[in-house]
Design an enzyme around this catalytic site. Structure first.
Site, PDB file in Angstrom:
ATOM      1  N   TYR A 126     -31.830   6.606  48.619  1.00 48.28           N
ATOM      2  CA  TYR A 126     -30.937   7.109  49.629  1.00 48.28           C
ATOM      3  C   TYR A 126     -31.781   6.919  50.951  1.00 48.28           C
ATOM      4  O   TYR A 126     -32.533   6.337  51.323  1.00 48.28           O
ATOM      5  CB  TYR A 126     -30.534   8.581  49.647  1.00 48.28           C
ATOM      6  N   HIS A 185     -34.023  15.425  50.875  1.00 42.67           N
ATOM      7  CA  HIS A 185     -33.715  14.197  49.818  1.00 42.67           C
ATOM      8  C   HIS A 185     -34.293  13.018  50.369  1.00 42.67           C
ATOM      9  O   HIS A 185     -33.743  12.151  50.890  1.00 42.67           O
ATOM     10  CB  HIS A 185     -32.155  14.052  49.239  1.00 42.67           C
TER      11      HIS A 185
HETATM   12  C1  LIG Z   1     -26.354  14.320  36.384  1.00 34.22           C
HETATM   13  C2  LIG Z   1     -27.640  13.944  37.254  1.00 34.22           C
HETATM   14  C3  LIG Z   1     -27.458  14.106  38.657  1.00 34.22           C
HETATM   15  C4  LIG Z   1     -28.419  14.064  39.454  1.00 34.22           C
HETATM   16  N1  LIG Z   1     -28.363  14.151  40.820  1.00 34.22           N
HETATM   17  C5  LIG Z   1     -29.443  14.259  41.587  1.00 34.22           C
HETATM   18  C6  LIG Z   1     -29.350  14.590  43.112  1.00 34.22           C
HETATM   19  O1  LIG Z   1     -28.172  15.076  43.345  1.00 34.22           O
HETATM   20  N2  LIG Z   1     -30.426  14.619  43.678  1.00 34.22           N
HETATM   21  C7  LIG Z   1     -31.708  14.372  43.218  1.00 34.22           C
HETATM   22  O2  LIG Z   1     -32.709  14.261  43.916  1.00 34.22           O
HETATM   23  N3  LIG Z   1     -31.857  13.850  42.035  1.00 34.22           N
HETATM   24  C8  LIG Z   1     -30.828  13.957  41.283  1.00 34.22           C
HETATM   25  N4  LIG Z   1     -30.984  13.443  39.776  1.00 34.22           N
HETATM   26  C9  LIG Z   1     -32.199  13.402  39.175  1.00 34.22           C
HETATM   27  C10 LIG Z   1     -32.789  14.554  38.700  1.00 34.22           C
HETATM   28  O3  LIG Z   1     -33.091  15.731  39.739  1.00 34.22           O
HETATM   29  C11 LIG Z   1     -33.985  14.370  37.945  1.00 34.22           C
HETATM   30  O4  LIG Z   1     -35.008  14.016  38.817  1.00 34.22           O
HETATM   31  C12 LIG Z   1     -33.788  13.776  36.430  1.00 34.22           C
HETATM   32  O5  LIG Z   1     -32.880  14.361  35.826  1.00 34.22           O
HETATM   33  C13 LIG Z   1     -35.066  13.578  35.787  1.00 34.22           C
HETATM   34  O6  LIG Z   1     -35.448  14.924  35.338  1.00 34.22           O
HETATM   35  P1  LIG Z   1     -35.252  15.482  33.844  1.00 34.22           P
HETATM   36  O7  LIG Z   1     -35.693  14.591  33.008  1.00 34.22           O
HETATM   37  O8  LIG Z   1     -35.703  16.992  33.782  1.00 34.22           O
HETATM   38  O9  LIG Z   1     -33.718  15.714  33.570  1.00 34.22           O
HETATM   39  C14 LIG Z   1     -29.656  13.643  39.039  1.00 34.22           C
HETATM   40  C15 LIG Z   1     -29.882  13.658  37.456  1.00 34.22           C
HETATM   41  C16 LIG Z   1     -28.949  13.804  36.856  1.00 34.22           C
HETATM   42  C17 LIG Z   1     -28.881  13.783  35.333  1.00 34.22           C
END
Ligand SMILES: Cc1cc2nc3c(=O)[nH]c(=O)nc-3n(C[C@H](O)[C@H](O)[C@H](O)COP(=O)(O)O)c2cc1C
Length: 360
Positions: A181, A176
């Site tokens: 982070y 990550h």
């Molecule tokens: C509830 C939630 C938790 C997330 N937790 C992480 C995570 O643990 N690690 C990470 O790299 N991104 C995390 N993200 C970001 C997502 O991986 C992703 O980049 C973001 O939802 C945009 O993609 P999407 O438009 O397809 O939802 C999180 C997003 C959401 C909504």
């Protein structure tokens, strides 16, 4: 008729054959125990989504000193390894593939998670904003700048976490390096103002990422290791004076390692995570010759078009996968999608987690 032939074409990631190009994006969901041990409902949740070409787990702390999110899982002790095994077994029983996302929160942790100790970062610069602790929302604190001896120890913790992930049955790990982070804190000049070998030029700011990636690849195999970056992401109070130079350099250096993939989270205009900056993704496509995963605001049509145009190889879906365990089936059939429930993103229990309906 399949309206998205590129998204449904097979792909290779490291030694793995993927039946399609859907990746489930890593998403923190807060369903582990208070002491960061995975729970049985997490096996149900990930297995429900195993139609994806590749699943990436929620961010998972590599060490107790790197944690800082309530009920997020870890991978630093034997109890956690044992509790991850049913998750990987359940996914494999459904013929899926799953990578574990390796996480150190750096300055965005809080003394309440760290036995009263300060969180650490590249420099003693606090993020603006607040974090959720057991006592409620509290402002981010000013971290303590890491010494080079401590940096070497954390690099070793990443490698040990990868060894544990392998023992837990994962198919690989994703480092990550995104979303503000620890690794991202080293990469970007808003949070890294070191004057030693780990700060200054893009090359020096990428050094920590490179050392971590090489150590993790050494602990397992480079083709079992992916890296996630968010060049223009602003989450956790992040920015950089020259994202193309910073992340272009990092991608060129990663290219030489023979990794499983590079995963770039950079939301499309119109999506809720979009940041109005010129996209860095095209630069990274040229810099990194291995499989490239893009993420952020994609639907199936945009994903298929991006793959067809050769801009990327695979697409990660976050919120769409969260709300639709059978996302792959729904896209194939052109079926309607479940709306996400944002009120249950991080709440305990099955509601809004493993109880989203499938078509059948
Ligand atoms: C509830 C939630 C938790 C997330 N937790 C992480 C995570 O643990 N690690 C990470 O790299 N991104 C995390 N993200 C970001 C997502 O991986 C992703 O980049 C973001 O939802 C945009 O993609 P999407 O438009 O397809 O939802 C999180 C997003 C959401 C909504």
């Amino acid at each position: 008729m399949n309206r998205h032939p590129h998204l449904f074409s097979p792909a290779r990631v490291g030694p793995l054959s993927l039946p399609n190009r859907f990746v489930m994006a890593p998403m923190t969901r807060g369903r582990a125990t208070a002491d960061n041990v995975p729970t049985p409902r997490m096996a149900t949740y990930y297995a429900q989504r195993a139609d994806a070409g590749l699943l990436v787990t929620e961010a998972t702390a590599i060490a107790a000193t790197g944690r800082g999110w309530l009920n997020a899982p870890g991978i630093w002790n034997d109890a956690q390894v044992a509790a991850w095994r049913p998750v990987t077994s359940a996914v494999h029983a459904r013929r899926g593939r799953i990578f574990l996302q390796l996480w150190h929160m750096g300055r965005t942790s809080h003394p309440d998670f760290l036995g009263g100790e300060l969180p650490v970062g590249p420099s003693a610069i606090a993020a603006k904003g607040e974090t959720h602790t057991a006592k409620g929302k509290q402002p981010y604190v000013t971290p303590r700048a890491l010494t080079t001896v401590e940096i070497a120890r954390i690099v070793g913790e990443y490698a040990a976490a990868a060894t544990r992930a392998r023992a837990a049955g994962f198919d690989g790990v994703e480092i990550h390096g995104a979303n503000g982070y620890l690794i991202d804190q080293f990469l970007r000049d808003c949070s890294n103002q070191r004057t030693d070998a780990y700060g200054g030029s893009p090359g020096k700011r990428a050094r920590f990422l490179l050392e971590v990636t090489e150590a993790v690849a050494g602990a397992w195999s480079a083709d079992r290791v992916g890296v996630r970056l968010s060049p223009t992401g602003a989450y956790n109070d992040m920015r950089d004076s020259d994202p193309v130079a910073t992340f272009g350099h990092a991608a060129r250096a990663l290219d030489r390692l023979g990794l499983a993939y590079l995963h770039v989270s950079e939301a499309l205009p119109g999506s809720m995570f979009h940041v109005p900056l010129p996209p860095v993704l095209p630069t990274l496509r040229k810099a990194f010759r291995g499989p490239l995963i893009a993420n952020g605001g994609y639907d199936a049509a945009k994903a298929d078009a991006a793959i067809a145009a050769g801009e990327v190889d695979l697409i990660a879906f976050g919120v769409p996968f969260l709300a639709n365990p059978d996302l792959v089936v729904r896209v194939r059939k052109g079926a309607a999608m479940n709306p996400p429930d944002f009120g249950t993103l991080y709440t305990p229990g099955d509601q809004g987690y493993s109880d989203y309906p499938t078509l059948r």
